[in-house]
Design a protein around this motif. Sequence first.
Motif, PDB file in Angstrom:
ATOM      1  N   TRP A 138      22.207  29.524  -1.374  1.00  0.00           N
ATOM      2  CA  TRP A 138      22.871  28.793  -0.291  1.00  0.00           C
ATOM      3  C   TRP A 138      21.866  28.506   0.817  1.00  0.00           C
ATOM      4  CZ3 TRP A 138      27.592  26.898  -0.992  1.00  0.00           C
ATOM      5  CH2 TRP A 138      28.418  27.490  -1.939  1.00  0.00           C
ATOM      6  N   ASP A 139      21.928  27.286   1.353  1.00  0.00           N
ATOM      7  CA  ASP A 139      21.051  26.886   2.458  1.00  0.00           C
ATOM      8  C   ASP A 139      21.936  26.599   3.666  1.00  0.00           C
ATOM      9  OD1 ASP A 139      19.135  25.955   4.139  1.00  0.00           O
ATOM     10  OD2 ASP A 139      18.579  24.204   2.950  1.00  0.00           O
ATOM     11  N   SER A 140      22.038  27.584   4.551  1.00  0.00           N
ATOM     12  CA  SER A 140      22.927  27.445   5.705  1.00  0.00           C
ATOM     13  C   SER A 140      22.211  26.917   6.942  1.00  0.00           C
ATOM     14  CB  SER A 140      23.564  28.809   6.039  1.00  0.00           C
ATOM     15  OG  SER A 140      22.553  29.768   6.301  1.00  0.00           O
ATOM     16  N   ASP A 141      20.904  26.706   6.854  1.00  0.00           N
ATOM     17  CA  ASP A 141      20.147  26.276   8.034  1.00  0.00           C
ATOM     18  C   ASP A 141      19.914  24.765   8.083  1.00  0.00           C
ATOM     19  OD1 ASP A 141      19.914  28.932   8.882  1.00  0.00           O
ATOM     20  OD2 ASP A 141      18.132  29.253   7.647  1.00  0.00           O
ATOM     21  N   SER A 142      19.970  24.103   6.947  1.00  0.00           N
ATOM     22  CA  SER A 142      19.687  22.667   6.916  1.00  0.00           C
ATOM     23  C   SER A 142      20.896  21.861   7.361  1.00  0.00           C
ATOM     24  CB  SER A 142      19.280  22.238   5.502  1.00  0.00           C
ATOM     25  OG  SER A 142      18.102  22.893   5.101  1.00  0.00           O
ATOM     26  N   SER A 143      20.650  20.681   7.900  1.00  0.00           N
ATOM     27  CA  SER A 143      21.713  19.748   8.290  1.00  0.00           C
ATOM     28  C   SER A 143      21.826  18.672   7.222  1.00  0.00           C
ATOM     29  CB  SER A 143      21.395  19.108   9.645  1.00  0.00           C
ATOM     30  OG  SER A 143      21.343  20.095  10.661  1.00  0.00           O
ATOM     31  N   ALA A 144      22.999  18.586   6.605  1.00  0.00           N
ATOM     32  CA  ALA A 144      23.198  17.613   5.537  1.00  0.00           C
ATOM     33  C   ALA A 144      24.566  16.966   5.687  1.00  0.00           C
ATOM     34  CB  ALA A 144      23.076  18.287   4.167  1.00  0.00           C
ATOM     35  N   THR A 145      24.731  15.822   5.022  1.00  0.00           N
ATOM     36  CA  THR A 145      25.995  15.089   5.071  1.00  0.00           C
ATOM     37  C   THR A 145      26.223  14.390   3.731  1.00  0.00           C
ATOM     38  OG1 THR A 145      27.211  13.300   6.164  1.00  0.00           O
ATOM     39  CG2 THR A 145      24.828  13.088   6.075  1.00  0.00           C
ATOM     40  N   PRO A 146      27.487  14.306   3.294  1.00  0.00           N
ATOM     41  CA  PRO A 146      27.771  13.519   2.082  1.00  0.00           C
ATOM     42  C   PRO A 146      27.877  12.027   2.363  1.00  0.00           C
ATOM     43  CG  PRO A 146      29.779  14.527   2.871  1.00  0.00           C
ATOM     44  CD  PRO A 146      28.673  15.022   3.769  1.00  0.00           C
ATOM     45  N   ASN A 147      27.862  11.646   3.642  1.00  0.00           N
ATOM     46  CA  ASN A 147      27.992  10.238   4.044  1.00  0.00           C
ATOM     47  C   ASN A 147      26.736   9.808   4.792  1.00  0.00           C
ATOM     48  OD1 ASN A 147      30.686   9.987   3.007  1.00  0.00           O
ATOM     49  ND2 ASN A 147      31.424  11.061   4.819  1.00  0.00           N
ATOM     50  N   GLY A 148      25.611   9.870   4.095  1.00  0.00           N
ATOM     51  CA  GLY A 148      24.346   9.578   4.754  1.00  0.00           C
ATOM     52  C   GLY A 148      24.227   8.156   5.254  1.00  0.00           C
ATOM     53  N   GLN A 149      24.909   7.219   4.594  1.00  0.00           N
ATOM     54  CA  GLN A 149      24.803   5.821   5.010  1.00  0.00           C
ATOM     55  C   GLN A 149      25.667   5.499   6.227  1.00  0.00           C
ATOM     56  OE1 GLN A 149      24.433   2.819   1.719  1.00  0.00           O
ATOM     57  NE2 GLN A 149      25.179   4.533   0.486  1.00  0.00           N
ATOM     58  N   LEU A 150      26.324   6.516   6.780  1.00  0.00           N
ATOM     59  CA  LEU A 150      27.051   6.311   8.039  1.00  0.00           C
ATOM     60  C   LEU A 150      26.118   5.820   9.132  1.00  0.00           C
ATOM     61  CD1 LEU A 150      29.673   6.747   9.779  1.00  0.00           C
ATOM     62  CD2 LEU A 150      28.791   9.044  10.248  1.00  0.00           C
ATOM     63  N   THR A 151      24.845   6.164   9.040  1.00  0.00           N
ATOM     64  CA  THR A 151      23.892   5.763  10.081  1.00  0.00           C
ATOM     65  C   THR A 151      23.800   4.245  10.208  1.00  0.00           C
ATOM     66  OG1 THR A 151      21.614   6.011  10.827  1.00  0.00           O
ATOM     67  CG2 THR A 151      21.943   5.882   8.466  1.00  0.00           C
ATOM     68  N   PHE A 152      23.931   3.504   9.092  1.00  0.00           N
ATOM     69  CA  PHE A 152      23.885   2.044   9.165  1.00  0.00           C
ATOM     70  C   PHE A 152      25.157   1.490   9.811  1.00  0.00           C
ATOM     71  CE2 PHE A 152      21.272   3.046   5.335  1.00  0.00           C
ATOM     72  CZ  PHE A 152      20.048   2.682   5.876  1.00  0.00           C
ATOM     73  N   PHE A 153      26.301   2.092   9.487  1.00  0.00           N
ATOM     74  CA  PHE A 153      27.549   1.655  10.114  1.00  0.00           C
ATOM     75  C   PHE A 153      27.525   1.990  11.603  1.00  0.00           C
ATOM     76  CE2 PHE A 153      32.238   2.375  10.903  1.00  0.00           C
ATOM     77  CZ  PHE A 153      32.574   1.040  10.891  1.00  0.00           C
ATOM     78  N   THR A 211      39.598  19.279   8.112  1.00  0.00           N
ATOM     79  CA  THR A 211      38.845  20.491   7.804  1.00  0.00           C
ATOM     80  C   THR A 211      37.702  20.206   6.829  1.00  0.00           C
ATOM     81  OG1 THR A 211      40.875  21.770   8.104  1.00  0.00           O
ATOM     82  CG2 THR A 211      39.063  22.863   6.986  1.00  0.00           C
ATOM     83  N   ALA A 212      37.877  19.229   5.946  1.00  0.00           N
ATOM     84  CA  ALA A 212      36.832  18.902   4.970  1.00  0.00           C
ATOM     85  C   ALA A 212      35.594  18.312   5.621  1.00  0.00           C
ATOM     86  CB  ALA A 212      37.389  17.924   3.935  1.00  0.00           C
ATOM     87  N   LEU A 213      35.692  17.870   6.884  1.00  0.00           N
ATOM     88  CA  LEU A 213      34.561  17.246   7.567  1.00  0.00           C
ATOM     89  C   LEU A 213      33.720  18.236   8.356  1.00  0.00           C
ATOM     90  CD1 LEU A 213      36.441  14.174   9.097  1.00  0.00           C
ATOM     91  CD2 LEU A 213      35.036  14.151   7.031  1.00  0.00           C
ATOM     92  N   ARG A 214      34.239  19.428   8.578  1.00  0.00           N
ATOM     93  CA  ARG A 214      33.637  20.297   9.589  1.00  0.00           C
ATOM     94  C   ARG A 214      32.321  20.928   9.156  1.00  0.00           C
ATOM     95  NH1 ARG A 214      37.741  23.885  12.804  1.00  0.00           N
ATOM     96  NH2 ARG A 214      36.115  23.547  14.362  1.00  0.00           N
ATOM     97  N   GLY A 215      31.975  20.795   7.873  1.00  0.00           N
ATOM     98  CA  GLY A 215      30.672  21.274   7.435  1.00  0.00           C
ATOM     99  C   GLY A 215      29.573  20.233   7.528  1.00  0.00           C
ATOM    100  N   ASP A 216      29.917  19.030   8.002  1.00  0.00           N
ATOM    101  CA  ASP A 216      28.945  17.943   8.129  1.00  0.00           C
ATOM    102  C   ASP A 216      28.053  18.208   9.340  1.00  0.00           C
ATOM    103  OD1 ASP A 216      27.594  15.524   8.460  1.00  0.00           O
ATOM    104  OD2 ASP A 216      29.260  14.353   7.662  1.00  0.00           O
ATOM    105  N   GLY A 217      26.771  18.412   9.094  1.00  0.00           N
ATOM    106  CA  GLY A 217      25.864  18.717  10.186  1.00  0.00           C
ATOM    107  C   GLY A 217      25.079  17.533  10.712  1.00  0.00           C
ATOM    108  N   VAL A 218      25.321  16.341  10.166  1.00  0.00           N
ATOM    109  CA  VAL A 218      24.544  15.159  10.550  1.00  0.00           C
ATOM    110  C   VAL A 218      25.389  14.133  11.292  1.00  0.00           C
ATOM    111  CG1 VAL A 218      23.137  13.256   9.678  1.00  0.00           C
ATOM    112  CG2 VAL A 218      22.971  15.506   8.621  1.00  0.00           C
ATOM    113  N   SER A 219      26.594  13.868  10.800  1.00  0.00           N
ATOM    114  CA  SER A 219      27.429  12.797  11.354  1.00  0.00           C
ATOM    115  C   SER A 219      27.741  12.952  12.835  1.00  0.00           C
ATOM    116  CB  SER A 219      28.728  12.685  10.548  1.00  0.00           C
ATOM    117  OG  SER A 219      28.462  12.329   9.216  1.00  0.00           O
ATOM    118  N   PRO A 220      28.025  14.169  13.350  1.00  0.00           N
ATOM    119  CA  PRO A 220      28.301  14.269  14.794  1.00  0.00           C
ATOM    120  C   PRO A 220      27.176  13.723  15.660  1.00  0.00           C
ATOM    121  CG  PRO A 220      28.979  16.274  13.679  1.00  0.00           C
ATOM    122  CD  PRO A 220      28.229  15.456  12.666  1.00  0.00           C
ATOM    123  N   GLY A 221      25.932  14.040  15.309  1.00  0.00           N
ATOM    124  CA  GLY A 221      24.815  13.528  16.105  1.00  0.00           C
ATOM    125  C   GLY A 221      24.684  12.026  16.035  1.00  0.00           C
ATOM    126  N   ILE A 222      25.035  11.437  14.897  1.00  0.00           N
ATOM    127  CA  ILE A 222      24.948   9.984  14.744  1.00  0.00           C
ATOM    128  C   ILE A 222      25.941   9.285  15.655  1.00  0.00           C
ATOM    129  CG2 ILE A 222      25.334   8.097  13.109  1.00  0.00           C
ATOM    130  CD1 ILE A 222      24.247   9.904  10.918  1.00  0.00           C
TER     131      ILE A 222
END
Length: 509
Positions: free
Chosen positions: A32-47, A98-109
Amino acid sequence: MGEAKKRAKQAIINLMEPMVVDTPGGRIHVQWDSDSSATPNGQLTFFAEFLHTSGIYDAWVQDCPLHYASPNAPTKYDVLGTLLLSILAGHNRYAHITALRGDGVSPGILKMKKIISEDAMRRGLGRIESAAGETWLKSHLLRSVSTALNTPWILDIDTTIKTLFGKQQGAEVGYNPHKPGRPSHALHTYWVGNLRLVLDVVVSSGKQSNSPYTQPGLSALLDSLDPRQYPAMVRRDCGFGNDPFIVELASRKQRYLFKLRQTKGVQKLLQKQFQRTDWTEPGVADQGWSAVEDTVKLSSWDVFRRVVILRRPVKQDLALTRRIKKQMELLLTDEAIQAYEYAVLVTNTEYDLHAIAQLYRDRADCENGFDELKNQWGWGGFTTQDIARCQTSARAVALIYNWWSWYCRAAKPDARMEAITSRPLLLAGVGRAVKHAGQTTLYLTAMHAAGQHLITLIANIRKALAHVKTIAEQLPKIDPWHVLLDHIVTKITRRPPPIYARIFTLEAG
């Protein structure tokens, strides 16, 4: 700490340690990698770039009449950003957040500090005063489509039944074709037919699904439009051919096209019309339909109005029945019997019969858009005990649906892309964020088979945004959102671009 809690904590620690997992494909080492920031919706950055460049996201958040007194409360960006992410993900319940709360990238975007919980979301929407929230969302809904209304367009009306399973405000037993007898809400939707965009949606109780409850929302919508942006036609299927509704539109000199119910007056009209010999000959484009026209004054009308009768032979094998002296008699069709399907339309337009028939058939394309909203977005979800938050969430879904529709049209102007195909293509993708020396790098891994096609679509979007940035630099007072919509509409209709866009294009060339 109790023994049970110690054992639970130790079990979690054990699971976090490296594991050796035997699979059909061989042995895999898992950690398990609990330190990295990842998202299943990486292309949200373009939107997000699409929303930021046009200025619509920041304006939507800043105009929101949501206020907190506590310094520990979430920000408006947290509340509305979480709602945006949930709707984009296709959720229809607050519990799905609740399914979104593990997303570590989208909030910053999206300029958020965190993704809030479902309870915080419900409380946040509950703090928005009903009248202020209505003004806020209706203004942004109109802004999301206003530039496109400068071209001829058709206003379609639809009533969606939202089945309810609790004790919600306004949950009453009314017309419910899917679950008769089940309480529901009625969602009256006003729609840009040829672009499949939502102008407004009004949530009412289940007993208020007929035309008298649709008319106030339509009148308010027409009042909010510039007279130059009025629709070329208001179109609806059964139930809107009553006199008060038609008189309201006629007083505004507004064209309309409605399908009439099969009342006794309409049935008498049909008996006379089927004997006529001047039915139009159906061509290939008419899909087998013939037409005649007449004027009629139904019992609920004060004046005679133009009606168009359409009919088409039923090609399938038929078995007809009739009851004689309480006994059922079967009549098998032969060459002497011809069955027809038919429709009776009322209109005040001057179009010829072929045009009227085609305009009515085009109404079927709108049903595809309504179906997309019902089944691929959270149109029938996000239910709370009070109807005010149901209304707020319905308009929020409509607004984000409009934004995503324009985003997809910027990517592919010559075709519509429904959410069921566009979200996996343009939104989903593993993204891993790495921060170094004050710079954030997002590494994307496309998970879609159409990877090369995806790159072309993203290039089209960024080209449209570059066009907006160029003009916004030269004309700071111009609305970037209007510039973007002008650019997309120009691509869709293939008409000459606005004069300011042509000037800057020539200068750039």
